[in-house]
Design a protein around this motif. Sequence first.
Motif: not given
Length: 252
Positions: A144-150, A154-165, A199-202
């Motif tokens: 989500r963070g990568i697509i929304d450029r947030n 993005t940091l939350v996604g990286v940590v989550l992905g690394a922890s539960y890969a 995705r965030n369309r705003a």
Amino acid sequence: MASEHPSSTASDLDPVRMIADARRALFTMVGVLAAIWLIQLVNWMDDYDLGRRFGVIPQDVTRLPNIVTAPFLHWNWAHLEANSGPLFVFGFLAAYRGVKKFLGLTLLLALTSELTAWVFDPPHTVGAGASGVVFGYFGYVVLRGIIDRNLIDTLVGVVLGASYAYMVTSALPGVAPGISWAAHLGGLIGGLAGAWIFRNRAPRPAAVPGARTASRAGSTARPTTKVTAKPTATDPNSPNAALLKELDDLGL
């Protein structure tokens, strides 16, 4: 120089908004888990007849509508307990950016995970459980963070992905016998797709007027001499106009 497409806005870092979003996501997941545990209680009291009647039987067209009910049913208390922890954590992160998106995402994950299981799982079996939805929340939060450029997401996604890969291995055929790899894989694909669909369309904030023009012009314009003028008493824009007028009246 102002950025034309910032990755995050000041509102994302507003403590009041962050607390409100977290509270809303927390209440949402508490309600979801309470409903699933209540369904499990009824299912247990009925000797798990709900699971047999509303679970998914692969390749059985008459059971195809059950793809929207199977994720909320479990075969025993241990099955439910194993799913509850990750369901709460990943679901909370998924619901943090809006309950409407979360509800739409949940429906999408139920469809993709259970439909994949309906196609690929062995016939004459009955499938149920929220693990496919859990995998979907995981994929959604990671991307989500990568697509929304947030930056925060993005940091939350990286940590989550690394922890539960390591979880992704159970979405491969034959790795975890007795567990529907197809439901996991379908849920994961649905979560990745959901990151794009929801995705965030705003519209992003526009650049400061003149900021880009000034920066471009500055690279080619010739340096100029800075000229200053002494403020006078007749200059209404001078911050010391009143004082200068008094000094002028005194002949100073």
